[in-house]
Design an enzyme around this catalytic site. Sequence first.
Site, short mmCIF file in Angstrom:
data_model
loop_
_atom_site.label_atom_id
_atom_site.label_comp_id
_atom_site.label_asym_id
_atom_site.label_seq_id
_atom_site.Cartn_x
_atom_site.Cartn_y
_atom_site.Cartn_z
N ASN A 109 0.87 -1.18 0.00
CA ASN A 109 0.00 0.00 0.00
C ASN A 109 0.91 1.22 0.00
OD1 ASN A 109 -1.76 2.07 0.53
ND2 ASN A 109 -2.41 1.32 2.55
N TRP A 110 0.97 1.89 -1.13
CA TRP A 110 1.91 3.00 -1.25
C TRP A 110 1.37 4.30 -0.65
CZ3 TRP A 110 4.33 2.17 -6.84
CH2 TRP A 110 5.14 1.04 -6.80
N LYS A 111 0.13 4.27 -0.20
CA LYS A 111 -0.48 5.44 0.45
C LYS A 111 -0.25 6.69 -0.39
CE LYS A 111 -0.15 3.04 4.83
NZ LYS A 111 0.02 3.09 6.28
N HIS A 141 -9.46 1.03 5.04
CA HIS A 141 -8.18 1.17 5.74
C HIS A 141 -8.37 2.06 6.97
CE1 HIS A 141 -4.04 2.28 6.62
NE2 HIS A 141 -3.68 1.21 5.94
N GLU A 180 -6.71 4.39 8.13
CA GLU A 180 -6.50 5.83 7.89
C GLU A 180 -7.75 6.45 7.27
OE1 GLU A 180 -2.82 5.36 5.75
OE2 GLU A 180 -1.87 4.69 7.61
N GLU A 187 -5.23 -5.18 10.37
CA GLU A 187 -4.20 -4.18 10.61
C GLU A 187 -4.47 -3.49 11.95
OE1 GLU A 187 -2.24 -2.88 6.67
OE2 GLU A 187 -3.94 -1.57 7.02
N GLY A 197 2.68 1.97 10.93
CA GLY A 197 3.64 3.07 10.84
C GLY A 197 4.34 3.41 12.14
N SER A 208 3.65 -2.48 10.26
CA SER A 208 5.10 -2.57 10.46
C SER A 208 5.69 -3.92 10.05
CB SER A 208 5.47 -2.24 11.92
OG SER A 208 5.07 -0.91 12.23
N GLY A 263 2.94 -1.13 4.29
CA GLY A 263 3.02 0.30 3.96
C GLY A 263 4.47 0.70 3.71
N GLY A 264 5.10 1.26 4.72
CA GLY A 264 6.45 1.83 4.59
C GLY A 264 7.45 0.94 3.86
P1 13P Z 1 3.19 0.16 7.73
O1 13P Z 1 3.69 -1.10 7.07
O2 13P Z 1 3.92 1.39 7.29
O3 13P Z 1 3.09 0.01 9.21
O4 13P Z 1 1.68 0.38 7.20
C1 13P Z 1 0.79 -0.67 7.23
C2 13P Z 1 -0.41 -0.30 6.46
O5 13P Z 1 -1.17 0.57 6.84
C3 13P Z 1 -0.67 -1.00 5.19
O6 13P Z 1 -1.93 -0.75 4.71
#
Ligand code: 13P
Length: 253
Positions: A11-13, A97, A99, A169, A175, A215, A236-237
Amino acid sequence: MANRLPLIAGNWKMHMTGAEAAQAAKRLKELVAGVAGVEVMIAPPFTALYQTAAELSGSAIALGAQNMHWESKGAFTGEIAPAMLKAAGCRYVIIGHSERRQLFGETDQNINKKIRAAIAAGLQPVFCIGETESERESGQTFSVLDKQTRKGLEGFVLQDLKSLVVAYEPVWAIGTGKTATKEQAQEVHAHVRRQLAERVDPDFARHLRILYGGSVKPSNIRELMAMPDVDGALVGGASLDPQTFSQLVHYQS
Ligand code: 13P
Protein backbone atom coordinates in the site's frame (compact mmCIF):
# COMPACT_ATOMS: atom_id res chain seq x y z
CA MET A 1 -5.60 -27.16 5.49
CA ALA A 2 -7.00 -25.14 2.61
CA ASN A 3 -4.65 -24.15 -0.12
CA ARG A 4 -4.50 -20.36 0.19
CA LEU A 5 -2.11 -18.55 -2.16
CA PRO A 6 -0.17 -16.04 -0.04
CA LEU A 7 -0.61 -12.41 -1.06
CA ILE A 8 2.08 -9.82 -0.40
CA ALA A 9 0.57 -6.41 -1.04
CA GLY A 10 2.13 -2.97 -0.99
CA ASN A 11 0.00 0.00 0.00
CA TRP A 12 1.91 3.00 -1.25
CA LYS A 13 -0.48 5.44 0.45
CA MET A 14 0.14 9.08 -0.57
CA HIS A 15 3.58 8.47 -2.02
CA MET A 16 4.95 8.66 -5.56
CA THR A 17 4.06 10.56 -8.69
CA GLY A 18 3.15 8.61 -11.80
CA ALA A 19 6.73 8.64 -13.03
CA GLU A 20 8.11 7.57 -9.65
CA ALA A 21 5.57 4.79 -9.35
CA ALA A 22 6.31 3.51 -12.85
CA GLN A 23 10.01 3.48 -12.04
CA ALA A 24 9.43 1.58 -8.79
CA ALA A 25 7.11 -0.88 -10.54
CA LYS A 26 9.70 -1.50 -13.24
CA ARG A 27 12.37 -2.26 -10.65
CA LEU A 28 10.04 -4.46 -8.65
CA LYS A 29 9.10 -6.40 -11.76
CA GLU A 30 12.76 -7.26 -12.29
CA LEU A 31 13.33 -8.12 -8.65
CA VAL A 32 10.38 -10.49 -8.29
CA ALA A 33 10.43 -12.04 -11.78
CA GLY A 34 10.00 -15.77 -11.54
CA VAL A 35 8.85 -15.86 -7.93
CA ALA A 36 6.40 -18.71 -7.47
CA GLY A 37 3.84 -19.66 -4.87
CA VAL A 38 3.01 -16.09 -3.88
CA GLU A 39 0.89 -13.36 -5.39
CA VAL A 40 2.17 -9.78 -5.41
CA MET A 41 0.08 -6.62 -5.50
CA ILE A 42 0.91 -2.93 -5.38
CA ALA A 43 -1.53 -0.11 -4.73
CA PRO A 44 -0.20 3.27 -5.89
CA PRO A 45 -2.16 6.53 -5.66
CA PHE A 46 -4.95 7.05 -8.23
CA THR A 47 -2.89 9.42 -10.37
CA ALA A 48 -0.20 6.77 -10.82
CA LEU A 49 -2.48 3.86 -11.73
CA TYR A 50 -2.29 4.10 -15.53
CA GLN A 51 1.47 4.54 -15.67
CA THR A 52 1.98 1.73 -13.19
CA ALA A 53 -0.39 -0.56 -15.10
CA ALA A 54 1.55 0.08 -18.30
CA GLU A 55 4.78 -0.84 -16.55
CA LEU A 56 3.27 -4.00 -15.05
CA SER A 57 1.76 -5.28 -18.27
CA GLY A 58 3.05 -8.76 -18.99
CA SER A 59 4.09 -9.28 -15.37
CA ALA A 60 2.27 -11.26 -12.71
CA ILE A 61 2.20 -8.32 -10.30
CA ALA A 62 -1.36 -7.23 -9.69
CA LEU A 63 -2.48 -3.63 -9.47
CA GLY A 64 -4.68 -2.33 -6.69
CA ALA A 65 -6.25 0.96 -5.65
CA GLN A 66 -6.38 2.35 -2.14
CA ASN A 67 -10.00 3.46 -2.00
CA MET A 68 -13.05 4.16 -4.15
CA HIS A 69 -16.58 5.48 -4.02
CA TRP A 70 -19.56 3.13 -4.08
CA GLU A 71 -21.56 4.98 -6.71
CA SER A 72 -20.92 4.28 -10.36
CA LYS A 73 -21.01 7.92 -11.47
CA GLY A 74 -22.41 11.31 -10.61
CA ALA A 75 -21.85 14.54 -8.75
CA PHE A 76 -19.28 13.31 -6.23
CA THR A 77 -16.44 15.78 -6.57
CA GLY A 78 -13.08 14.25 -5.85
CA GLU A 79 -14.26 10.66 -5.88
CA ILE A 80 -13.34 7.69 -8.08
CA ALA A 81 -15.81 5.05 -9.29
CA PRO A 82 -15.23 1.29 -9.32
CA ALA A 83 -15.38 1.04 -13.13
CA MET A 84 -12.68 3.72 -13.38
CA LEU A 85 -10.36 1.54 -11.32
CA LYS A 86 -11.20 -1.49 -13.37
CA ALA A 87 -10.50 0.43 -16.59
CA ALA A 88 -7.18 1.58 -15.15
CA GLY A 89 -6.15 -2.04 -14.77
CA CYS A 90 -6.87 -2.70 -11.10
CA ARG A 91 -7.60 -6.20 -9.87
CA TYR A 92 -7.82 -5.22 -6.19
CA VAL A 93 -9.08 -2.32 -4.14
CA ILE A 94 -8.24 -1.68 -0.49
CA ILE A 95 -11.38 -0.79 1.43
CA GLY A 96 -11.82 0.52 4.95
CA HIS A 97 -8.18 1.17 5.74
CA SER A 98 -7.87 2.56 9.27
CA GLU A 99 -6.50 5.83 7.89
CA ARG A 100 -9.73 6.21 5.91
CA ARG A 101 -11.76 5.33 8.98
CA GLN A 102 -9.86 7.59 11.36
CA LEU A 103 -8.86 10.58 9.23
CA PHE A 104 -11.69 10.70 6.71
CA GLY A 105 -14.67 9.55 8.73
CA GLU A 106 -15.30 6.35 6.85
CA THR A 107 -18.01 4.31 8.55
CA ASP A 108 -18.82 0.61 8.60
CA GLN A 109 -21.91 1.44 6.52
CA ASN A 110 -19.88 3.18 3.82
CA ILE A 111 -17.40 0.36 3.82
CA ASN A 112 -20.21 -2.12 3.33
CA LYS A 113 -21.42 -0.18 0.28
CA LYS A 114 -17.90 0.01 -1.10
CA ILE A 115 -17.32 -3.72 -0.74
CA ARG A 116 -20.60 -4.37 -2.52
CA ALA A 117 -19.73 -1.96 -5.34
CA ALA A 118 -16.23 -3.37 -5.72
CA ILE A 119 -17.52 -6.91 -6.09
CA ALA A 120 -20.18 -5.78 -8.58
CA ALA A 121 -17.44 -4.14 -10.66
CA GLY A 122 -15.28 -7.26 -10.63
CA LEU A 123 -12.68 -5.86 -8.25
CA GLN A 124 -11.34 -7.91 -5.35
CA PRO A 125 -11.85 -6.01 -2.11
CA VAL A 126 -9.08 -6.04 0.48
CA PHE A 127 -11.29 -5.33 3.49
CA CYS A 128 -9.31 -3.81 6.38
CA ILE A 129 -10.18 -4.25 10.02
CA GLY A 130 -8.27 -3.46 13.17
CA GLU A 131 -8.47 -2.25 16.75
CA THR A 132 -6.83 0.80 18.33
CA GLU A 133 -4.35 0.56 21.16
CA SER A 134 -6.88 1.63 23.78
CA GLU A 135 -9.41 -0.89 22.47
CA ARG A 136 -6.79 -3.63 22.80
CA GLU A 137 -5.78 -2.50 26.25
CA SER A 138 -9.35 -2.50 27.46
CA GLY A 139 -9.91 -6.03 26.20
CA GLN A 140 -12.20 -5.08 23.32
CA THR A 141 -10.11 -6.40 20.42
CA PHE A 142 -12.41 -9.24 19.43
CA SER A 143 -15.63 -7.29 19.92
CA VAL A 144 -14.32 -4.41 17.77
CA LEU A 145 -13.23 -6.77 15.01
CA ASP A 146 -16.49 -8.70 15.18
CA LYS A 147 -18.46 -5.49 14.78
CA GLN A 148 -16.32 -4.36 11.85
CA THR A 149 -16.70 -7.66 10.01
CA ARG A 150 -20.39 -8.00 10.86
CA LYS A 151 -21.30 -4.52 9.63
CA GLY A 152 -18.84 -4.50 6.75
CA LEU A 153 -20.23 -7.75 5.37
CA GLU A 154 -23.87 -7.32 6.41
CA GLY A 155 -26.36 -8.45 3.77
CA PHE A 156 -23.89 -10.34 1.63
CA VAL A 157 -24.53 -13.85 0.45
CA LEU A 158 -21.82 -16.42 0.16
CA GLN A 159 -21.64 -16.13 -3.61
CA ASP A 160 -20.75 -12.41 -3.32
CA LEU A 161 -17.77 -13.01 -1.10
CA LYS A 162 -15.74 -15.45 -3.15
CA SER A 163 -13.12 -12.83 -4.11
CA LEU A 164 -12.88 -11.14 -0.71
CA VAL A 165 -9.55 -10.69 1.05
CA VAL A 166 -9.44 -9.52 4.68
CA ALA A 167 -6.54 -7.53 6.12
CA TYR A 168 -6.05 -7.38 9.87
CA GLU A 169 -4.20 -4.18 10.61
CA PRO A 170 -4.02 -3.29 14.29
CA VAL A 171 -4.06 0.52 14.32
CA TRP A 172 -1.34 0.63 16.97
CA ALA A 173 1.04 -1.25 14.67
CA ILE A 174 0.62 0.92 11.56
CA GLY A 175 3.64 3.07 10.84
CA THR A 176 4.79 2.81 14.44
CA GLY A 177 7.47 0.16 14.11
CA LYS A 178 5.46 -1.84 16.67
CA THR A 179 4.48 -5.10 15.03
CA ALA A 180 1.92 -7.43 16.50
CA THR A 181 3.71 -10.54 17.71
CA LYS A 182 3.19 -13.60 15.62
CA GLU A 183 1.05 -15.00 18.41
CA GLN A 184 -1.14 -11.89 18.52
CA ALA A 185 -1.60 -11.97 14.74
CA GLN A 186 -2.37 -15.69 14.75
CA GLU A 187 -4.87 -15.34 17.60
CA VAL A 188 -6.82 -12.65 15.77
CA HIS A 189 -6.67 -14.30 12.36
CA ALA A 190 -7.92 -17.59 13.78
CA HIS A 191 -10.69 -15.75 15.60
CA VAL A 192 -11.80 -13.86 12.48
CA ARG A 193 -11.77 -17.06 10.46
CA ARG A 194 -13.83 -18.86 13.11
CA GLN A 195 -16.35 -16.05 13.26
CA LEU A 196 -16.76 -15.99 9.49
CA ALA A 197 -17.05 -19.77 9.40
CA GLU A 198 -19.99 -19.47 11.79
CA ARG A 199 -21.59 -16.41 10.28
CA VAL A 200 -20.98 -17.01 6.57
CA ASP A 201 -19.81 -20.51 5.72
CA PRO A 202 -17.07 -22.87 6.91
CA ASP A 203 -15.72 -23.55 3.45
CA PHE A 204 -15.62 -19.86 2.59
CA ALA A 205 -13.72 -19.16 5.81
CA ARG A 206 -11.26 -21.96 5.12
CA HIS A 207 -10.39 -20.48 1.74
CA LEU A 208 -10.42 -16.82 2.80
CA ARG A 209 -7.06 -15.08 2.73
CA ILE A 210 -6.41 -13.01 5.84
CA LEU A 211 -3.43 -10.67 5.53
CA TYR A 212 -1.58 -9.07 8.41
CA GLY A 213 -0.57 -5.41 8.20
CA GLY A 214 1.34 -3.13 10.55
CA SER A 215 5.10 -2.57 10.46
CA VAL A 216 5.81 -5.66 8.38
CA LYS A 217 9.46 -5.70 7.36
CA PRO A 218 12.10 -8.16 6.16
CA SER A 219 13.10 -8.93 9.74
CA ASN A 220 9.65 -10.09 10.86
CA ILE A 221 7.80 -11.34 7.79
CA ARG A 222 9.03 -14.89 7.98
CA GLU A 223 7.77 -15.55 11.49
CA LEU A 224 4.42 -13.92 10.71
CA MET A 225 3.97 -15.93 7.52
CA ALA A 226 4.79 -19.12 9.40
CA MET A 227 1.57 -18.78 11.38
CA PRO A 228 -1.16 -21.08 10.08
CA ASP A 229 -3.81 -18.38 9.67
CA VAL A 230 -1.60 -15.60 8.27
CA ASP A 231 -1.99 -15.69 4.50
CA GLY A 232 -0.05 -12.65 3.47
CA ALA A 233 0.90 -9.10 4.35
CA LEU A 234 -0.38 -5.62 3.62
CA VAL A 235 2.71 -3.47 3.76
CA GLY A 236 3.02 0.30 3.96
CA GLY A 237 6.45 1.83 4.59
CA ALA A 238 8.50 -1.22 3.63
CA SER A 239 6.75 -1.49 0.26
CA LEU A 240 8.02 1.86 -1.02
CA ASP A 241 11.54 0.67 -1.72
CA PRO A 242 11.46 -2.06 -4.40
CA GLN A 243 14.52 -3.78 -2.98
CA THR A 244 13.01 -4.05 0.49
CA PHE A 245 9.59 -5.02 -0.83
CA SER A 246 11.12 -7.74 -2.99
CA GLN A 247 12.73 -9.19 0.14
CA LEU A 248 9.24 -9.46 1.60
CA VAL A 249 7.98 -11.18 -1.54
CA HIS A 250 10.88 -13.60 -1.30
CA TYR A 251 10.18 -14.38 2.36
CA GLN A 252 10.31 -18.10 1.62
CA SER A 253 13.88 -18.08 0.37
P1 13P B 1 3.19 0.16 7.73
O1 13P B 1 3.69 -1.10 7.07
O2 13P B 1 3.92 1.39 7.29
O3 13P B 1 3.09 0.01 9.21
O4 13P B 1 1.68 0.38 7.20
C1 13P B 1 0.79 -0.67 7.23
C2 13P B 1 -0.41 -0.30 6.46
O5 13P B 1 -1.17 0.57 6.84
C3 13P B 1 -0.67 -1.00 5.19
O6 13P B 1 -1.93 -0.75 4.71
